[in-house]
Design a protein around this motif. Sequence first.
Motif: not given
Length: 311
Positions: A43, A50-51, A223, A290-291, A295, A297, A299-302
């Motif tokens: 990223t 991821f998640r 997701s 997301l990466f 997009t 992040d 939901h703080r997925w990273l």
Amino acid sequence: MNPSKFIWKNGELLPWESATVHVMSHALHYGTSIFEGIRCYKTNEGRAIFRLDAHMRRFVESAKMYRIPLKHSQEQLMEGCRQTIDANGLTNAYIRPLSFYGAGSLGVVPGSNVPVETVIIAIEWGAYLGEEGLTQGIDVCVSSWSRTTSSSIPVLAKAGGHYLNAMLIGGEARRNGYVEGISVSDKGTISEGSAENIFLIRDQIIYTPPLGAAILGGITRASIIELAKSLGYEVVEQQLPRELMYVADEIFFTGTAAEVTPVRSVDGIEVGCGSRGPITEKIQSAFFGLFDGTTPDAHRWLDPVPTTTKA
Ligand SMILES: Cc1ncc(COP(=O)(O)O)c(C=O)c1O
């Protein structure tokens, strides 16, 4: 397979070659293992898993459903994943945490004399269903094997033995010239791909089978449901008859390995215009965004993996 340098085993990092098992390991005989598949991405802020949290929660829950007593907590296992990425100097990688019954007894029901071993492997791994499939879409078929259901196994667990069913579904498809197979449940409704969840789009509405349709509760699936809703789409989780695939406008698979892969034909019948559809493309961009940072992040997925060791 691209071997990496180290494998985390029961809390220690061992050289790749040393992380071996005995042929008496219970899991080899009876499939008594649970595992996860997780991806780490490059990223703009460095590499991130991821998640990780959701994956390791499912790992712990898979063990719970099978009453496999893990020796490590979810937090320790999450740290183990970060350590394995870091020690191997990996960025774009696939992480495979695995717990299994080791060598101790040949009895089918493992007693306290059968140890539970846990390993975390991380390797470089590209697009599961082919790089081209991500843009062109893939050709799939409905399998003659139906999906094992919750009346015989806890389908929501991600367990080694379950993948005999997946191997039959995916293997049959490949032998017949398709990239992947889709299974139906014992009721004839759509379940999932051999290692992917499935989404159908018709008249701008996005449909996916519910958890009760003999599917794995995919982390990518969850997701994508969130991302699609945030893009303004209606997402409906409901039982879906097989034939809806033949008249869908768009279909795509989701999964850690498959990411978001469009489906261009089912059983030789073109899906929509026979290539990646516009909604699939938007969802795919939102996912990969997301990466690359396009997009947020939200939901703080990273889960960032800082570099602490020299690989
Ligand atoms: C049977 C099955 N269904 C669905 C999925 C997708 O799940 P996830 O998005 O958590 O990787 C996988 C992959 O792990 C799988 O093996």
